[in-house]
Design a protein around this motif. Sequence first.
Motif, PDB file in Angstrom:
ATOM      1  N   MET A   1      17.963  -2.972  11.528  1.00 35.69           N
ATOM      2  CA  MET A   1      17.187  -2.263  10.735  1.00 35.69           C
ATOM      3  C   MET A   1      16.636  -2.081  10.905  1.00 35.69           C
ATOM      4  N   GLN A   2      15.945  -1.271   9.529  1.00 32.87           N
ATOM      5  CA  GLN A   2      14.686   0.135   9.479  1.00 32.87           C
ATOM      6  C   GLN A   2      13.910  -0.719   8.126  1.00 32.87           C
ATOM      7  N   ALA A   3      12.605  -0.146   7.861  1.00 36.71           N
ATOM      8  CA  ALA A   3      12.536   0.038   6.597  1.00 36.71           C
ATOM      9  C   ALA A   3      11.841   1.680   6.053  1.00 36.71           C
ATOM     10  N   ILE A   4      11.935   1.106   4.807  1.00 39.26           N
ATOM     11  CA  ILE A   4      11.632   2.860   4.328  1.00 39.26           C
ATOM     12  C   ILE A   4      10.676   2.100   3.079  1.00 39.26           C
ATOM     13  N   ILE A   5       9.081   3.333   3.565  1.00 45.06           N
ATOM     14  CA  ILE A   5       7.656   2.728   2.435  1.00 45.06           C
ATOM     15  C   ILE A   5       8.041   4.113   1.356  1.00 45.06           C
ATOM     16  N   LEU A   6       7.491   3.641   0.309  1.00 45.84           N
ATOM     17  CA  LEU A   6       7.657   4.843  -0.815  1.00 45.84           C
ATOM     18  C   LEU A   6       5.838   5.128  -1.247  1.00 45.84           C
ATOM     19  N   ALA A   7       5.442   5.631  -0.408  1.00 47.25           N
ATOM     20  CA  ALA A   7       4.003   5.681  -0.757  1.00 47.25           C
ATOM     21  C   ALA A   7       3.485   7.192  -1.285  1.00 47.25           C
ATOM     22  N   ALA A   8       3.829   8.266  -1.854  1.00 46.05           N
ATOM     23  CA  ALA A   8       4.182   9.539  -2.000  1.00 46.05           C
ATOM     24  C   ALA A   8       3.182   9.425  -3.638  1.00 46.05           C
ATOM     25  N   GLY A   9       2.615   8.186  -4.447  1.00 43.38           N
ATOM     26  CA  GLY A   9       2.620   8.626  -5.979  1.00 43.38           C
ATOM     27  C   GLY A   9       0.956   8.835  -5.554  1.00 43.38           C
ATOM     28  N   MET A  10       0.220   9.194  -6.693  1.00 47.80           N
ATOM     29  CA  MET A  10      -1.342   9.353  -6.810  1.00 47.80           C
ATOM     30  C   MET A  10      -2.033   7.984  -7.626  1.00 47.80           C
ATOM     31  N   GLY A  11      -1.288   7.183  -8.351  1.00 47.24           N
ATOM     32  CA  GLY A  11      -2.161   5.556  -8.719  1.00 47.24           C
ATOM     33  C   GLY A  11      -3.055   6.039  -9.388  1.00 47.24           C
ATOM     34  N   LYS A  12      -2.943   6.750 -10.437  1.00 48.63           N
ATOM     35  CA  LYS A  12      -3.755   7.432 -11.737  1.00 48.63           C
ATOM     36  C   LYS A  12      -4.609   5.866 -12.232  1.00 48.63           C
ATOM     37  N   ARG A  13      -3.879   5.760 -12.096  1.00 47.73           N
ATOM     38  CA  ARG A  13      -4.366   4.338 -12.589  1.00 47.73           C
ATOM     39  C   ARG A  13      -5.071   3.379 -12.852  1.00 47.73           C
ATOM     40  N   LEU A  14      -4.834   3.753 -11.662  1.00 47.27           N
ATOM     41  CA  LEU A  14      -6.709   3.135 -10.935  1.00 47.27           C
ATOM     42  C   LEU A  14      -7.910   3.492 -10.893  1.00 47.27           C
ATOM     43  N   GLY A  15      -7.949   4.823 -11.050  1.00 48.21           N
ATOM     44  CA  GLY A  15      -8.848   5.151 -11.391  1.00 48.21           C
ATOM     45  C   GLY A  15      -9.449   5.457  -9.697  1.00 48.21           C
ATOM     46  N   GLU A  16     -11.197   4.925  -9.636  1.00 48.22           N
ATOM     47  CA  GLU A  16     -11.470   4.426  -8.802  1.00 48.22           C
ATOM     48  C   GLU A  16     -11.402   4.551  -7.576  1.00 48.22           C
ATOM     49  N   TYR A  17     -10.264   3.642  -7.090  1.00 44.59           N
ATOM     50  CA  TYR A  17      -9.405   2.725  -6.616  1.00 44.59           C
ATOM     51  C   TYR A  17      -8.841   4.019  -5.292  1.00 44.59           C
TER      52      TYR A  17
END
Length: 606
Positions: A1-17
Motif C-alpha cells: 500500500m502507498q499514500a498520496i498527499i495533495l499539497a499543491a494549493g496556495m492556502g490564501k485564506r490562511l493569510g500570513e501563515y
Amino acid sequence: MQAIILAAGMGKRLGEYTKNNTKCMVEVNGIKLIDRAITQLAHFHLSRLVIVIGYKGNELKEYIGHRYDKVLKIEYIENKVYDKTNNIYSLALAKDELCKDDTILLESDIIFEDSVLQKLINDPYPNLALVDKYQSWMDGTMVTINENNEIENFINKSSFRYQDKDSYYKTVNLYKFSKEFSTGVYVPFLEAYCKVMGNNQYYEEVLRVLTVIHQSSLHALPLQDDKWYEIDDVQDLDIASTLFSSDADKFYMYHKRYGGFWRFPKLLDFCYLVNPYFPNERMIEEMKSNFEILLREYPSGMYVNSLLAAKYFSVRQEFIVVGNGAAELIKNVMEEHAGKKVGVLFPTFDEYPNRLHKDQIVAFVSQKDDFSYTIDDLINFFGDKDISLLLLINPDNPSGHFIEKKDLLKLISWCLERNIRIIVDESFVDFTDNYEKNSLLSNDILLRFRNLMVMKSISKSYGVPGLRLGILASADTSLIDRVKKEVSIWNINSFAEYYMQIFGKYESDYKKACRLFVLERELFYKDLQTISFLRVFPSQANFFLCEITNKYSSAELANELIKRDILISNCSTKNHMGETGKQLIRLAIRDREDDSYLIDTLHSLE
C-alpha cells in the motif's frame, strides 16, 4: 500500500501563515502538518509516499529533505499551474502512480488522530471514504449513506440543503482506493471528467458521478469520537490547536475562549450556567419562523426594549434598562463608582471586582467552611467601613449560598440608613426553591429602597446566553437614565428583542422548566455525594461548588476531565479561594443524561 498527499494549493485564506509557506507547513501546537502526516503514515510500513507539490513546492522538498528516508520512501510530482487549477488536476498528474498500488489518498490541510488512519487502513472494505456526521463547522463535500454504509450520493456546496443536514456526513478527505478500483474505474472517469469539465474542479466530483451511475464500490466509514479537523483559515487553525493541544495545555486552551464552545460539538461544558429545560421547542420554532425578518431588520432602540423588559418583569419602564448581557450593565454601574470604596463579598462573580481598582475593594471573605454567611455577618463586618456601594450576588457564585428575601430586605434597609447603595445580582434566583417569591424585581420594593439596584442576567435561568440579554432595575431614575444614554443606540439585536416580545406566551412553560430543574438539582446532588473524593456544598443555584478531598488537585481533576471532553471550572484559582488551601471545582447542572454521564466519568476516576 502507498499514500498520496495533495499539497499543491496556495492556502490564501490562511493569510500570513502561508505567505511564504505552503499550507502543509503550517504548525499546529509546534508541529507542522506535513511532519505530523508523514509520521503517522510511516507507522504502517507503506511502500512509498507521493506528494503532489505546487505553491512553494521547492521549499517543501528542501524542508523534508532526507529526514524520513529510513522510515518512508518519498517521491514528488509537481503541479506547475497550481494557481490556475484545483485538486482534480493535482490528482490527475498522479494518476499513473495511483494505479500502481492500493492507495491512501489525503489532503495536506487536515489534522487527525492516529486512530483515524488506523481505522481507514484496517477496515476490510478495499474502497473507503472516511466520513463524519455533519456539524455546523463543516464545509465542503457531504455524502448521504444507507444502512449498509454505502454512499448513495455526493452533495456539493451548490446542492447542500440545510433542511436535510441531519442526513449528511462530511467527507474527511481521507480515502482508501484499491489498485483495481483506481485502474478500472476511477482513473478512466477522472480523465474523461477533466477532458469535459476542465481542471478547475474537485476530485470528489468524479466520485459523485460514479455514484450517480452506480459504478462505484466506495463505502463510507463514519467516525465516532475520533478527532480531526480541516484547516482552511486562521479560525480553523485556532480550533485545531485547541482540539489537538497536549494534555497539559488542553484545559487552558479551552478556557481562554470564554465561550463559543458550540464549535466543539463533542465537548460537554459543565461551566455553562444556564437552564437546561428552557426555552422549549415551541418557542425555538417560533424564533426560527421569524429568522429572516429578524436578520434583515433593525432592532428597536432603548425606548421599546425597556418597555418590553418592563412588561417581562412587571416593573415600570422608567425603572429598567436592558443590556447586551448583564456584563454591559456591570461595566456601566462599576464605572459610576470609580474612585469610591466598594464592598465585595468573596468568592464572587469576577466580572464585578475586575471592573474595579484593587484599592477600591473592601473585601468580605467568609470564614466558614462552606463559604456561607448571614446578614448579621455582613452588617458586623461593614458596620465600620466607609463604603459607597455593596455588592451581593444571591444566590452567590460560585458557592450557591442563598439569603432569604426577608433577611435581604433587612440588609438593604441597613444600607439605606447609611446612604450605601447596594447591588443585588439575582441572576440565579429563579433556580431557588419557591423562586417566584424570592425576586426583588417589584415596583414596591424598588420604590421603598431607592438605594437598591437589581441586576439580572437573562442568559442564566432563561437558557439563552447567545442572545446576550441582561437588565438593571432601580427606582433611581437618574441612574437608569444615565445608563440608557451610555449604552449603544442599538445595544440589543432583533433576535433578543423578539425573544422578550414573545416570552409572555411561554411563561407557564418557563415555570414548569424551573420546577424540573429543581428536581434535577436534587438528583444530581445525591449522585455527586456518591463520589468518594468529592465533598459537595448545598446550593440554591444551577451549579455545585465541590471540594476535592483526596486523590486529585482541582487542576488535576480538571485536566483528567478535559481529556474526556468534559469542561469544568477550577475555582481554586479564584480570588481569595486559593487562600483557603481547599481544592475547589464548580459543576454546572445540566440535564439528566449529561449529569449521569459526568457521574459515571467521575466514578471511573475513583
